[in-house]
Design an enzyme around this catalytic site. Structure first.
Site, PDB file in Angstrom:
ATOM      1  N   TYR A 170      -0.739  64.793 -49.432  1.00  0.00           N
ATOM      2  CA  TYR A 170       0.175  65.342 -48.424  1.00  0.00           C
ATOM      3  C   TYR A 170       1.574  65.608 -48.980  1.00  0.00           C
ATOM      4  O   TYR A 170       2.548  65.592 -48.227  1.00  0.00           O
ATOM      5  CB  TYR A 170       0.253  64.404 -47.221  1.00  0.00           C
ATOM      6  CG  TYR A 170      -0.866  64.589 -46.212  1.00  0.00           C
ATOM      7  CD1 TYR A 170      -1.062  65.811 -45.557  1.00  0.00           C
ATOM      8  CD2 TYR A 170      -1.713  63.538 -45.875  1.00  0.00           C
ATOM      9  CE1 TYR A 170      -2.067  65.969 -44.610  1.00  0.00           C
ATOM     10  CE2 TYR A 170      -2.733  63.697 -44.926  1.00  0.00           C
ATOM     11  CZ  TYR A 170      -2.899  64.915 -44.300  1.00  0.00           C
ATOM     12  OH  TYR A 170      -3.891  65.064 -43.361  1.00  0.00           O
ATOM     13  N   PHE A 220       7.308  62.011 -40.504  1.00  0.00           N
ATOM     14  CA  PHE A 220       6.072  61.258 -40.314  1.00  0.00           C
ATOM     15  C   PHE A 220       5.307  60.990 -41.620  1.00  0.00           C
ATOM     16  O   PHE A 220       4.203  60.441 -41.600  1.00  0.00           O
ATOM     17  CB  PHE A 220       5.157  61.980 -39.304  1.00  0.00           C
ATOM     18  CG  PHE A 220       4.841  63.416 -39.646  1.00  0.00           C
ATOM     19  CD1 PHE A 220       3.859  63.749 -40.566  1.00  0.00           C
ATOM     20  CD2 PHE A 220       5.535  64.454 -39.023  1.00  0.00           C
ATOM     21  CE1 PHE A 220       3.573  65.067 -40.878  1.00  0.00           C
ATOM     22  CE2 PHE A 220       5.252  65.789 -39.338  1.00  0.00           C
ATOM     23  CZ  PHE A 220       4.266  66.095 -40.264  1.00  0.00           C
ATOM     24  N   HIS A 262      -8.936  66.819 -40.942  1.00  0.00           N
ATOM     25  CA  HIS A 262      -8.016  67.674 -41.697  1.00  0.00           C
ATOM     26  C   HIS A 262      -8.763  68.939 -42.091  1.00  0.00           C
ATOM     27  O   HIS A 262      -9.958  68.893 -42.378  1.00  0.00           O
ATOM     28  CB  HIS A 262      -7.540  66.977 -42.985  1.00  0.00           C
ATOM     29  CG  HIS A 262      -6.876  67.925 -43.933  1.00  0.00           C
ATOM     30  ND1 HIS A 262      -5.548  68.258 -43.823  1.00  0.00           N
ATOM     31  CD2 HIS A 262      -7.378  68.688 -44.954  1.00  0.00           C
ATOM     32  CE1 HIS A 262      -5.256  69.161 -44.749  1.00  0.00           C
ATOM     33  NE2 HIS A 262      -6.347  69.440 -45.449  1.00  0.00           N
TER      34      HIS A 262
HETATM   35  P1  ADP Z   1      -2.622  70.159 -39.461  1.00  0.00           P
HETATM   36  O1  ADP Z   1      -3.401  68.926 -39.883  1.00  0.00           O
HETATM   37  O2  ADP Z   1      -3.086  70.653 -38.125  1.00  0.00           O
HETATM   38  O3  ADP Z   1      -2.606  71.235 -40.522  1.00  0.00           O
HETATM   39  P2  ADP Z   1       0.134  69.569 -40.244  1.00  0.00           P
HETATM   40  O4  ADP Z   1      -0.212  70.141 -41.586  1.00  0.00           O
HETATM   41  O5  ADP Z   1       1.339  70.110 -39.555  1.00  0.00           O
HETATM   42  O6  ADP Z   1      -1.100  69.700 -39.231  1.00  0.00           O
HETATM   43  O7  ADP Z   1       0.360  68.006 -40.379  1.00  0.00           O
HETATM   44  C1  ADP Z   1      -0.485  67.232 -41.205  1.00  0.00           C
HETATM   45  C2  ADP Z   1      -0.891  65.996 -40.457  1.00  0.00           C
HETATM   46  O8  ADP Z   1       0.280  65.202 -40.227  1.00  0.00           O
HETATM   47  C3  ADP Z   1      -1.464  66.210 -39.053  1.00  0.00           C
HETATM   48  O9  ADP Z   1      -2.845  66.545 -39.055  1.00  0.00           O
HETATM   49  C4  ADP Z   1      -1.210  64.876 -38.408  1.00  0.00           C
HETATM   50  O10 ADP Z   1      -2.160  63.882 -38.833  1.00  0.00           O
HETATM   51  C5  ADP Z   1       0.160  64.525 -38.971  1.00  0.00           C
HETATM   52  N1  ADP Z   1       1.257  64.980 -38.102  1.00  0.00           N
HETATM   53  C6  ADP Z   1       1.650  66.263 -37.887  1.00  0.00           C
HETATM   54  N2  ADP Z   1       2.696  66.324 -37.047  1.00  0.00           N
HETATM   55  C7  ADP Z   1       2.989  65.031 -36.721  1.00  0.00           C
HETATM   56  C8  ADP Z   1       3.950  64.414 -35.879  1.00  0.00           C
HETATM   57  N3  ADP Z   1       4.854  65.123 -35.204  1.00  0.00           N
HETATM   58  N4  ADP Z   1       3.922  63.057 -35.775  1.00  0.00           N
HETATM   59  C9  ADP Z   1       3.029  62.314 -36.474  1.00  0.00           C
HETATM   60  N5  ADP Z   1       2.087  62.836 -37.279  1.00  0.00           N
HETATM   61  C10 ADP Z   1       2.044  64.173 -37.399  1.00  0.00           C
HETATM   62 MG    MG Z   2      -1.796  71.182 -42.433  1.00  0.00          MG
END
Ligand code: ADP
Ligand code: MG
Length: 138
Positions: A49, A57, A115
């Site tokens: 990540y 976060f 994911h």
């Molecule tokens: P996605 O998984 O839908 O692509 P993102 O890439 O924006 O979403 O974020 C990665 C992961 O981080 C999310 O799947 C979730 O587990 C976590 N996440 C995202 N936004 C938040 C938030 N506002 N608070 C806590 N965890 C979050």
């Molecule tokens: Mg993502």
């Protein structure tokens, strides 16, 4: 033909829905090209990540992702990246469409069960992060 990285996150494994999640991908025409179950270290999760390292976060997300086993998969099919994202649903389960994995299983915006890579570039990075050539079938 396109490939994307899918993860059943620790909450999905804890909820005992590995089979249900995989079944949704298969029923909607995606094929599994690679699969393994592992427990990530905090460092593994931080590296995966890394694009989110400045987000508030990041610490909590990488704690969550390393608290228990995950299922790592490469899904394959036409438009696999976009189709996987549709099957998953929106990041926040409160905004996820009916019938999506996150609508049905996610507990919160963080513990959202799955994911999926969001672009060809991230799919290439993410697949290479977890799988080598011998593990990719077909
Ligand atoms: P996605 O998984 O839908 O692509 P993102 O890439 O924006 O979403 O974020 C990665 C992961 O981080 C999310 O799947 C979730 O587990 C976590 N996440 C995202 N936004 C938040 C938030 N506002 N608070 C806590 N965890 C979050
Ligand atoms: Mg993502």
């Amino acid at each position: 033909m396109e490939r994307t990285l899918s993860i059943i996150k620790p909450d999905g494994v804890e909820k005992n829905v590995i089979g249900e999640v995989i079944s949704r991908f298969e029923k909607q025409g995606l094929r599994i090209a690679a699969l393994k179950m592992v427990k990530l270290t905090k460092k593994d999760a931080e590296g995966f990540y890394i694009v989110h390292k400045e987000r508030p976060f990041y610490g909590s997300l990488t704690d969550f992702m390393s608290r228990g086993p995950v299922v790592l998969m490469v899904l394959e099919g036409e438009n696999a990246i976009a189709r996987n994202r549709e099957i998953m649903g929106a990041t926040n389960p409160a905004q996820a469409a009916e019938g999506t994995i996150r609508k049905d299983f996610a507990s919160s915006i963080e513990e959202n069960t799955v994911h999926g890579s969001d672009s060809p570039e991230s799919a290439a990075f993410e697949i290479g992060y977890f799988f080598n050539a011998f593990e990719l079938c077909g």
